[in-house]
Motif scaffolding. Structure first.
Motif, PDB file in Angstrom:
ATOM      1  N   PRO A  44      29.130  23.582  47.517  1.00 13.79           N
ATOM      2  CA  PRO A  44      29.036  22.483  48.602  1.00 13.79           C
ATOM      3  C   PRO A  44      28.775  21.052  48.085  1.00 13.79           C
ATOM      4  O   PRO A  44      28.273  20.656  46.916  1.00 13.79           O
ATOM      5  CB  PRO A  44      27.598  22.662  49.347  1.00 13.79           C
ATOM      6  CG  PRO A  44      27.360  24.264  49.037  1.00 13.79           C
ATOM      7  CD  PRO A  44      28.076  24.404  47.779  1.00 13.79           C
ATOM      8  N   ASN A  45      29.501  20.137  48.465  1.00  9.77           N
ATOM      9  CA  ASN A  45      29.627  18.773  47.941  1.00  9.77           C
ATOM     10  C   ASN A  45      28.230  17.976  48.636  1.00  9.77           C
ATOM     11  O   ASN A  45      28.015  17.799  49.599  1.00  9.77           O
ATOM     12  CB  ASN A  45      30.908  17.910  48.438  1.00  9.77           C
ATOM     13  CG  ASN A  45      31.202  16.534  48.105  1.00  9.77           C
ATOM     14  OD1 ASN A  45      30.020  15.865  47.636  1.00  9.77           O
ATOM     15  ND2 ASN A  45      32.386  16.232  47.999  1.00  9.77           N
ATOM     16  N   PRO A  46      27.456  17.535  47.475  1.00  5.95           N
ATOM     17  CA  PRO A  46      26.207  16.973  47.910  1.00  5.95           C
ATOM     18  C   PRO A  46      26.404  15.541  48.563  1.00  5.95           C
ATOM     19  O   PRO A  46      25.324  14.743  49.002  1.00  5.95           O
ATOM     20  CB  PRO A  46      25.530  16.897  46.656  1.00  5.95           C
ATOM     21  CG  PRO A  46      26.574  16.818  45.699  1.00  5.95           C
ATOM     22  CD  PRO A  46      27.793  17.618  46.155  1.00  5.95           C
ATOM     23  N   PHE A  47      27.665  14.984  48.440  1.00  4.65           N
ATOM     24  CA  PHE A  47      27.914  13.538  48.885  1.00  4.65           C
ATOM     25  C   PHE A  47      28.384  13.347  50.383  1.00  4.65           C
ATOM     26  O   PHE A  47      29.291  14.411  50.998  1.00  4.65           O
ATOM     27  CB  PHE A  47      28.612  12.686  47.882  1.00  4.65           C
ATOM     28  CG  PHE A  47      28.276  12.762  46.484  1.00  4.65           C
ATOM     29  CD1 PHE A  47      27.296  11.771  46.265  1.00  4.65           C
ATOM     30  CD2 PHE A  47      28.756  13.612  45.418  1.00  4.65           C
ATOM     31  CE1 PHE A  47      26.508  11.772  44.938  1.00  4.65           C
ATOM     32  CE2 PHE A  47      28.108  13.505  44.342  1.00  4.65           C
ATOM     33  CZ  PHE A  47      27.268  12.655  44.044  1.00  4.65           C
ATOM     34  N   THR A  48      28.017  12.639  51.080  1.00  3.76           N
ATOM     35  CA  THR A  48      28.489  12.402  52.449  1.00  3.76           C
ATOM     36  C   THR A  48      28.629  10.929  52.556  1.00  3.76           C
ATOM     37  O   THR A  48      28.297  10.148  51.884  1.00  3.76           O
ATOM     38  CB  THR A  48      27.455  12.827  53.696  1.00  3.76           C
ATOM     39  OG1 THR A  48      26.250  12.157  53.355  1.00  3.76           O
ATOM     40  CG2 THR A  48      27.020  14.339  53.334  1.00  3.76           C
ATOM     41  N   TYR A  70      23.838   9.328  39.479  1.00  4.87           N
ATOM     42  CA  TYR A  70      22.834   9.696  39.677  1.00  4.87           C
ATOM     43  C   TYR A  70      22.157  10.859  38.614  1.00  4.87           C
ATOM     44  O   TYR A  70      22.004  12.024  38.926  1.00  4.87           O
ATOM     45  CB  TYR A  70      23.151  10.763  41.034  1.00  4.87           C
ATOM     46  CG  TYR A  70      23.686  10.023  42.186  1.00  4.87           C
ATOM     47  CD1 TYR A  70      22.769   9.951  43.230  1.00  4.87           C
ATOM     48  CD2 TYR A  70      25.156   9.947  42.496  1.00  4.87           C
ATOM     49  CE1 TYR A  70      23.036   9.394  44.273  1.00  4.87           C
ATOM     50  CE2 TYR A  70      25.415   9.335  43.556  1.00  4.87           C
ATOM     51  CZ  TYR A  70      24.455   8.865  44.457  1.00  4.87           C
ATOM     52  OH  TYR A  70      25.208   8.244  45.555  1.00  4.87           O
ATOM     53  N   ILE A 106      24.140  10.166  49.284  1.00  3.64           N
ATOM     54  CA  ILE A 106      23.241  11.423  49.431  1.00  3.64           C
ATOM     55  C   ILE A 106      22.400  10.954  50.752  1.00  3.64           C
ATOM     56  O   ILE A 106      21.833  10.145  50.896  1.00  3.64           O
ATOM     57  CB  ILE A 106      22.045  11.861  48.214  1.00  3.64           C
ATOM     58  CG1 ILE A 106      22.775  12.218  47.003  1.00  3.64           C
ATOM     59  CG2 ILE A 106      21.289  12.932  49.011  1.00  3.64           C
ATOM     60  CD1 ILE A 106      21.949  12.387  45.890  1.00  3.64           C
ATOM     61  N   ARG A 182      17.866  16.836  45.403  1.00  2.00           N
ATOM     62  CA  ARG A 182      19.010  16.526  45.815  1.00  2.00           C
ATOM     63  C   ARG A 182      19.930  15.557  44.471  1.00  2.00           C
ATOM     64  O   ARG A 182      21.102  15.692  44.496  1.00  2.00           O
ATOM     65  CB  ARG A 182      19.175  15.853  47.067  1.00  2.00           C
ATOM     66  CG  ARG A 182      18.792  16.507  48.513  1.00  2.00           C
ATOM     67  CD  ARG A 182      18.560  15.757  49.535  1.00  2.00           C
ATOM     68  NE  ARG A 182      18.408  16.615  50.731  1.00  2.00           N
ATOM     69  CZ  ARG A 182      17.386  17.456  51.177  1.00  2.00           C
ATOM     70  NH1 ARG A 182      16.594  17.624  50.455  1.00  2.00           N
ATOM     71  NH2 ARG A 182      17.462  18.075  52.254  1.00  2.00           N
ATOM     72  N   ARG A 185      21.082  18.337  42.185  1.00  2.00           N
ATOM     73  CA  ARG A 185      22.485  18.770  42.724  1.00  2.00           C
ATOM     74  C   ARG A 185      23.473  17.761  42.476  1.00  2.00           C
ATOM     75  O   ARG A 185      24.687  18.169  42.028  1.00  2.00           O
ATOM     76  CB  ARG A 185      22.152  18.971  43.965  1.00  2.00           C
ATOM     77  CG  ARG A 185      23.118  20.089  44.428  1.00  2.00           C
ATOM     78  CD  ARG A 185      22.766  20.640  46.147  1.00  2.00           C
ATOM     79  NE  ARG A 185      21.481  20.954  46.081  1.00  2.00           N
ATOM     80  CZ  ARG A 185      20.704  20.725  47.315  1.00  2.00           C
ATOM     81  NH1 ARG A 185      21.115  20.123  48.339  1.00  2.00           N
ATOM     82  NH2 ARG A 185      19.442  21.216  47.138  1.00  2.00           N
ATOM     83  N   ALA A 186      23.337  16.367  42.968  1.00  2.00           N
ATOM     84  CA  ALA A 186      24.333  15.401  42.911  1.00  2.00           C
ATOM     85  C   ALA A 186      24.891  15.152  41.218  1.00  2.00           C
ATOM     86  O   ALA A 186      25.914  15.230  40.980  1.00  2.00           O
ATOM     87  CB  ALA A 186      23.868  14.044  43.599  1.00  2.00           C
ATOM     88  N   TYR A 189      26.987  18.273  40.262  1.00  2.00           N
ATOM     89  CA  TYR A 189      28.093  18.245  40.947  1.00  2.00           C
ATOM     90  C   TYR A 189      29.214  17.408  40.166  1.00  2.00           C
ATOM     91  O   TYR A 189      30.265  17.642  39.927  1.00  2.00           O
ATOM     92  CB  TYR A 189      27.958  18.017  42.256  1.00  2.00           C
ATOM     93  CG  TYR A 189      29.270  18.560  43.211  1.00  2.00           C
ATOM     94  CD1 TYR A 189      29.480  19.500  43.654  1.00  2.00           C
ATOM     95  CD2 TYR A 189      30.098  17.241  43.609  1.00  2.00           C
ATOM     96  CE1 TYR A 189      30.527  19.888  44.310  1.00  2.00           C
ATOM     97  CE2 TYR A 189      31.275  17.363  44.138  1.00  2.00           C
ATOM     98  CZ  TYR A 189      31.597  18.737  44.804  1.00  2.00           C
ATOM     99  OH  TYR A 189      32.813  19.150  45.504  1.00  2.00           O
TER     100      TYR A 189
END
Length: 226
Positions: A44-48, A70, A106, A182, A185-186, A189
């Motif tokens: 899953p891409n942690p960025f939106t 990050y 994020i 988060r 995770r970022a 990724y």
């Protein structure tokens, strides 16, 4: 936008890439048959795009964080979106209402879709809170330690919790529970994307292989003792 990172396992390795190759980059075996040990999964891409995430808490690299990292050591900036995705954020010049600039961040949703009463009043709450005297730089100056973007966002979240008769969250509690996992995770990724971009693949020993090796070593030790 980041490409989708894919993970698959083969010959005791976890292999990360942007697409599944025709042969294993570790052993050279072709994948014409079903020779993958596990079906490929998408990480899953942690960025939106924060502007498309209404009623959310946002984290993005600060303007002075030119590398947009990050990594836990670089400055980050926080904000709150209204129902239209406008990012309210507190800076040295006061509260800004950004319509752009938070496209890669994020986000943590703060309101469930069925909380209609809160959603209907969200913009009014956010605007009233942001217009308070304490966020006027002429009344109280921005302070890196205790009167900053994080103070602003967490105080707003606690105001909303109070209206719902819920207890307030401390800075440490909110950071440990919602922020750090988060950010980690970022960071991971981002590292994966960089490694794959430079080397086409990122390859590590599979945890299953490590655990199996440890079990085999333990079995050998037991046999040698008997």
């Amino acid at each position: 936008m980041d490409k989708s990172v894919i993970k698959f396992s083969h010959c005791g390795k976890d292999i990360f890439c942007f697409f599944v190759p025709e042969e294993c980059p570790e052993c050279g075996m072709g994948f014409s048959g079903r020779r993958l040990e596990e079906a490929p999964i998408s990480i899953p891409n942690p960025f939106t795009n924060g502007h498309k995430t209404p009623c959310a808490f946002l984290i993005a690299p600060a303007e002075e964080n030119t590398l947009r990292e990050y990594d836990g050591g670089s400055d980050l900036h926080t904000g709150i979106t209204d129902t239209n995705g406008i990012a309210y954020n507190y800076t040295k010049s006061g509260v800004r209402r950004d319509c752009e600039g938070w496209e890669h961040c994020i986000s943590i949703r703060l309101v469930q879709p069925d909380m209609y009463n809160l959603i209907n009043q969200w913009d009014q709450y956010l605007e009233k809170f942001s217009s308070a005297q304490m966020w006027d730089p002429l009344w109280k100056s921005f302070n890196e330690e205790n009167h900053n973007c994080y103070s602003y966002t967490l105080m707003f979240i606690n105001c909303v919790l109070a209206m719902q008769s819920k207890r307030a969250l401390s800075k440490d509690e909110f950071t440990q529970t919602f922020i750090l996992p988060r950010i980690k995770r970022a960071a991971k990724y981002t590292m994966l994307c960089q490694e794959i971009t430079h080397n086409h693949f990122y390859i590590v020993d599979s945890p299953k292989r490590d655990s199996q090796k440890e079990q085999d070593d333990e079995d050998k030790d037991e046999k040698s003792k008997s």
